[in-house]
Design a protein around this motif. Sequence first.
Motif, PDB file in Angstrom:
ATOM      1  N   LYS A  95      54.637  40.439  31.497  1.00 18.26           N
ATOM      2  CA  LYS A  95      53.611  40.218  32.522  1.00 18.26           C
ATOM      3  C   LYS A  95      52.789  41.482  32.802  1.00 18.26           C
ATOM      4  CE  LYS A  95      56.012  36.580  35.034  1.00 18.26           C
ATOM      5  NZ  LYS A  95      56.529  36.171  36.346  1.00 18.26           N
ATOM      6  N   GLN A  96      53.296  42.637  32.366  1.00 14.48           N
ATOM      7  CA  GLN A  96      52.635  43.921  32.619  1.00 14.48           C
ATOM      8  C   GLN A  96      51.549  44.197  31.578  1.00 14.48           C
ATOM      9  OE1 GLN A  96      53.732  45.336  35.467  1.00 14.48           O
ATOM     10  NE2 GLN A  96      55.178  43.640  35.505  1.00 14.48           N
ATOM     11  N   ASN A  97      50.676  45.127  31.899  1.00 13.79           N
ATOM     12  CA  ASN A  97      49.682  45.608  30.940  1.00 13.79           C
ATOM     13  C   ASN A  97      50.383  46.680  30.100  1.00 13.79           C
ATOM     14  OD1 ASN A  97      47.314  46.081  29.603  1.00 13.79           O
ATOM     15  ND2 ASN A  97      46.476  47.420  31.188  1.00 13.79           N
ATOM     16  N   LEU A  99      50.803  49.075  26.743  1.00 12.90           N
ATOM     17  CA  LEU A  99      50.138  49.743  25.624  1.00 12.90           C
ATOM     18  C   LEU A  99      51.185  50.185  24.616  1.00 12.90           C
ATOM     19  CD1 LEU A  99      47.729  52.009  27.712  1.00 12.90           C
ATOM     20  CD2 LEU A  99      47.193  49.813  26.631  1.00 12.90           C
ATOM     21  N   ARG A 127      51.780  44.377  19.355  1.00 10.17           N
ATOM     22  CA  ARG A 127      50.767  43.654  20.138  1.00 10.17           C
ATOM     23  C   ARG A 127      50.772  42.162  19.822  1.00 10.17           C
ATOM     24  NH1 ARG A 127      45.988  44.270  22.933  1.00 10.17           N
ATOM     25  NH2 ARG A 127      44.457  42.641  22.574  1.00 10.17           N
ATOM     26  N   GLU A 131      51.753  39.063  22.304  1.00 11.15           N
ATOM     27  CA  GLU A 131      50.893  37.893  22.504  1.00 11.15           C
ATOM     28  C   GLU A 131      51.661  36.605  22.222  1.00 11.15           C
ATOM     29  OE1 GLU A 131      47.430  38.626  20.090  1.00 11.15           O
ATOM     30  OE2 GLU A 131      46.445  39.739  21.706  1.00 11.15           O
ATOM     31  N   ARG A 134      53.883  35.867  25.138  1.00  2.00           N
ATOM     32  CA  ARG A 134      53.069  35.338  26.235  1.00  2.00           C
ATOM     33  C   ARG A 134      52.656  33.890  25.973  1.00  2.00           C
ATOM     34  NH1 ARG A 134      49.489  40.853  27.158  1.00  2.00           N
ATOM     35  NH2 ARG A 134      50.988  41.847  28.570  1.00  2.00           N
ATOM     36  N   GLY A 157      51.122  36.645  31.646  1.00  5.58           N
ATOM     37  CA  GLY A 157      50.842  38.042  31.331  1.00  5.58           C
ATOM     38  C   GLY A 157      49.456  38.362  30.815  1.00  5.58           C
ATOM     39  N   ARG A 159      45.459  39.040  31.006  1.00 11.42           N
ATOM     40  CA  ARG A 159      44.612  39.680  32.010  1.00 11.42           C
ATOM     41  C   ARG A 159      43.276  38.964  32.200  1.00 11.42           C
ATOM     42  NH1 ARG A 159      48.583  41.122  33.439  1.00 11.42           N
ATOM     43  NH2 ARG A 159      49.678  43.020  33.058  1.00 11.42           N
ATOM     44  N   SER A 160      42.883  38.137  31.212  1.00 10.17           N
ATOM     45  CA  SER A 160      41.622  37.410  31.345  1.00 10.17           C
ATOM     46  C   SER A 160      41.773  36.008  30.759  1.00 10.17           C
ATOM     47  CB  SER A 160      40.480  38.140  30.641  1.00 10.17           C
ATOM     48  OG  SER A 160      40.561  37.966  29.236  1.00 10.17           O
ATOM     49  N   ASN A 163      40.488  35.728  27.025  1.00 10.34           N
ATOM     50  CA  ASN A 163      41.445  36.214  26.027  1.00 10.34           C
ATOM     51  C   ASN A 163      42.609  35.231  25.880  1.00 10.34           C
ATOM     52  OD1 ASN A 163      42.532  38.099  24.134  1.00 10.34           O
ATOM     53  ND2 ASN A 163      43.918  38.819  25.720  1.00 10.34           N
TER      54      ASN A 163
END
Length: 185
Positions: A95-97, A99, A127, A131, A134, A157, A159-160, A163
């Motif tokens: 759920k976090q951003n 990197l 990455r 995805e 998620r 999770g 953010r937009s 996406n």
Amino acid sequence: MSIDLLFDEMWEKFLVCDGEYDGIFFTAVKTTKIYCRPSCRSRKPKKSNVEFYFKRIEAEKSGYRPCKRCQPEKEQTPQMCLINNVISFLLENYKQNILLEDISKHVGVSSFYLERLFKQLTSETPRTYLEKVRIDKASHLLKTTDLPVIDICFESGFRSLSNFYKVFRGVNECSPSHYRKKMSC
């Protein structure tokens, strides 16, 4: 360490023998008193006869013995331990951003080495794996809840919304709304 996997999610991974969850949880069969890796190709039991454990020690303390086919008690290579640590981190923090630098700092290796090793052993980047986690969460929520798609987007999770739709279509070849309709039939 708390991994956010529900029984039905683990059951789905077990049914398709998803090796990416090996070491994340173990499947125990009440009738045989045997526990396995999620990737085990042995005959699948009834859902009501299954329990899941996040540690093999817990399964053994509950009276289960290791499967002779998949040998869940065997230790893995240091590289696979690292990958499992990354996968656990992604499952716990989806759920976090996140990197790549956050992941590499968590496991204590360089970003370059982590991405190269992860791709070598899983055939995808951290990455794309994130995805996928998620999308798995979103798919499960679409099947089991009446939450609006926008809530599912953020709950899983992303953010937009744009996406979320793009990645969801890429994986499931349909929109989240169409997926929900297909699954409810």
